[in-house]
Design an enzyme around this catalytic site. Structure first.
Site, mmCIF file in Angstrom:
data_model
loop_
_atom_site.group_PDB
_atom_site.id
_atom_site.type_symbol
_atom_site.label_atom_id
_atom_site.label_comp_id
_atom_site.label_asym_id
_atom_site.label_seq_id
_atom_site.Cartn_x
_atom_site.Cartn_y
_atom_site.Cartn_z
ATOM 1 N N HIS A 134 76.616 -40.787 -0.391
ATOM 2 C CA HIS A 134 77.928 -40.433 -0.936
ATOM 3 C C HIS A 134 77.852 -39.224 -1.872
ATOM 4 O O HIS A 134 76.805 -38.916 -2.441
ATOM 5 C CB HIS A 134 78.527 -41.626 -1.692
ATOM 6 C CG HIS A 134 77.718 -42.044 -2.876
ATOM 7 N ND1 HIS A 134 77.769 -41.401 -4.086
ATOM 8 C CD2 HIS A 134 76.818 -43.047 -3.027
ATOM 9 C CE1 HIS A 134 76.948 -41.981 -4.937
ATOM 10 N NE2 HIS A 134 76.354 -42.980 -4.323
ATOM 11 N N ARG A 154 82.961 -45.112 -3.334
ATOM 12 C CA ARG A 154 82.334 -43.789 -3.352
ATOM 13 C C ARG A 154 81.769 -43.430 -1.977
ATOM 14 O O ARG A 154 81.757 -42.260 -1.600
ATOM 15 C CB ARG A 154 81.270 -43.697 -4.449
ATOM 16 C CG ARG A 154 80.121 -44.696 -4.368
ATOM 17 C CD ARG A 154 79.346 -44.672 -5.681
ATOM 18 N NE ARG A 154 78.134 -45.484 -5.687
ATOM 19 C CZ ARG A 154 78.089 -46.762 -6.022
ATOM 20 N NH1 ARG A 154 79.208 -47.403 -6.340
ATOM 21 N NH2 ARG A 154 76.940 -47.421 -6.043
ATOM 22 N N GLU A 177 74.812 -50.213 -2.265
ATOM 23 C CA GLU A 177 73.678 -49.761 -3.065
ATOM 24 C C GLU A 177 72.861 -50.952 -3.572
ATOM 25 O O GLU A 177 73.346 -52.094 -3.606
ATOM 26 C CB GLU A 177 74.211 -48.920 -4.243
ATOM 27 C CG GLU A 177 73.171 -48.433 -5.249
ATOM 28 C CD GLU A 177 72.118 -47.524 -4.630
ATOM 29 O OE1 GLU A 177 71.334 -48.020 -3.793
ATOM 30 O OE2 GLU A 177 72.057 -46.344 -5.004
ATOM 31 N N HIS A 183 74.327 -45.197 0.469
ATOM 32 C CA HIS A 183 73.845 -45.005 -0.898
ATOM 33 C C HIS A 183 72.355 -44.667 -0.894
ATOM 34 O O HIS A 183 71.649 -44.898 0.092
ATOM 35 C CB HIS A 183 74.101 -46.272 -1.702
ATOM 36 C CG HIS A 183 75.530 -46.708 -1.647
ATOM 37 N ND1 HIS A 183 76.457 -46.342 -2.583
ATOM 38 C CD2 HIS A 183 76.196 -47.446 -0.718
ATOM 39 C CE1 HIS A 183 77.638 -46.833 -2.247
ATOM 40 N NE2 HIS A 183 77.505 -47.511 -1.120
#
Length: 248
Positions: free
Chosen positions: A9, A60, A87, A182
């Site tokens: 991201h 994100r 993440e 991520h």
């Protein structure tokens, strides 16, 4: 020739503030939006055309993918979201400044929490406000599946079943697949793809919003991998990721 496009991201609000983010759902900065759109423009100019996309439950990553597809004029593509692409959970240190945490606990300890393969940060309590258990998007998860903290090893363990059962079949069915996720979830995929050791993967840093291309033969044997874009700028971004948690 089959291709897998990995994109971390764009810069998030907590990236900019140098905070541990993990499963905290923070938005992109204006720079992050720009980075994502530029990544899409680059992919379009280089002739990429994924057939399906995968991303996490965190905004994100979702918004980065949206910007990429907008720039590629491919907003129509099917997108599948999974919490397994989220993440790594940084547990109780989520929201703390990385450099200040290093000042308090020492570079070595923070490096273990941030980059070791199997050391977990301090855990959240299951029922505190920051816990994923309190977030309705994770109602489908059992308490055993809720990560209150994770090492990279843990992140890879919850990622790989989804990668093997869902993403690999998509790669077999299509010429190009894109994953926007991520730093740590993507490192898990990179480790699997390249057969990297635990020591090799903890030294791997993935820059924000830079397309990372993997090329395969039709039987999914990896042929080569590379970042798209200005290589000197990419090198600087990778160094920036590596140095985030050092004491000021």
């Amino acid at each position: 020739m089959k291709k897998l496009i990995l994109v971390r991201h764009g810069e998030s609000q907590w990236n900019k503030l140098n905070l541990f983010t993990g499963w905290t759902d923070v938005d992109l900065t204006e720079n992050g939006i720009r980075e994502a759109y530029e990544a899409g423009k680059l992919l379009k100019s280089e002739g990429y055309h994924p057939a399906i996309c995968f991303t996490s439950y965190l905004k994100r990553a979702v918004k980065t993918l949206n910007q990429i597809l907008d720039a590629m004029d491919m907003d129509y593509l099917p997108v599948e979201k999974s919490w397994r692409l989220n993440e790594k959970s940084y547990g109780a240190i989520q929201g703390l400044n990385k450099a200040e945490t290093a000042q308090k606990y020492g570079d070595e300890q923070v490096l273990l929490w941030r980059r070791s393969f199997d050391v977990q940060p301090p855990a959240l309590d299951m029922h505190e406000e920051r816990s994923p258990r309190m977030d309705h998007r994770y109602d489908e998860l059992t308490d055993a599946e809720i990560p209150l903290t994770e090492s990279l090893k843990d992140t890879i363990a919850r990622l790989l079943p989804y990668y093997r059962e869902t993403i690999i079949p998509a790669m077999k069915a299509h010429e190009q697949v894109m994953i926007v996720a991520h730093g740590n979830s993507l490192r898990g995929i990179v480790k699997e793809l390249k057969g990297m050791t635990n020591e090799e993967i903890i030294k791997t840093n993935i820059p924000t919003a830079v397309p990372y291309i993997f090329e395969f033969s039709d039987d999914l044997t990896l042929q080569k991998d590379y970042y798209l874009g200005d290589q000197e700028e990419i090198r600087k971004k990778i160094e920036g990721v590596a140095n985030q948690a050092k004491k000021k």
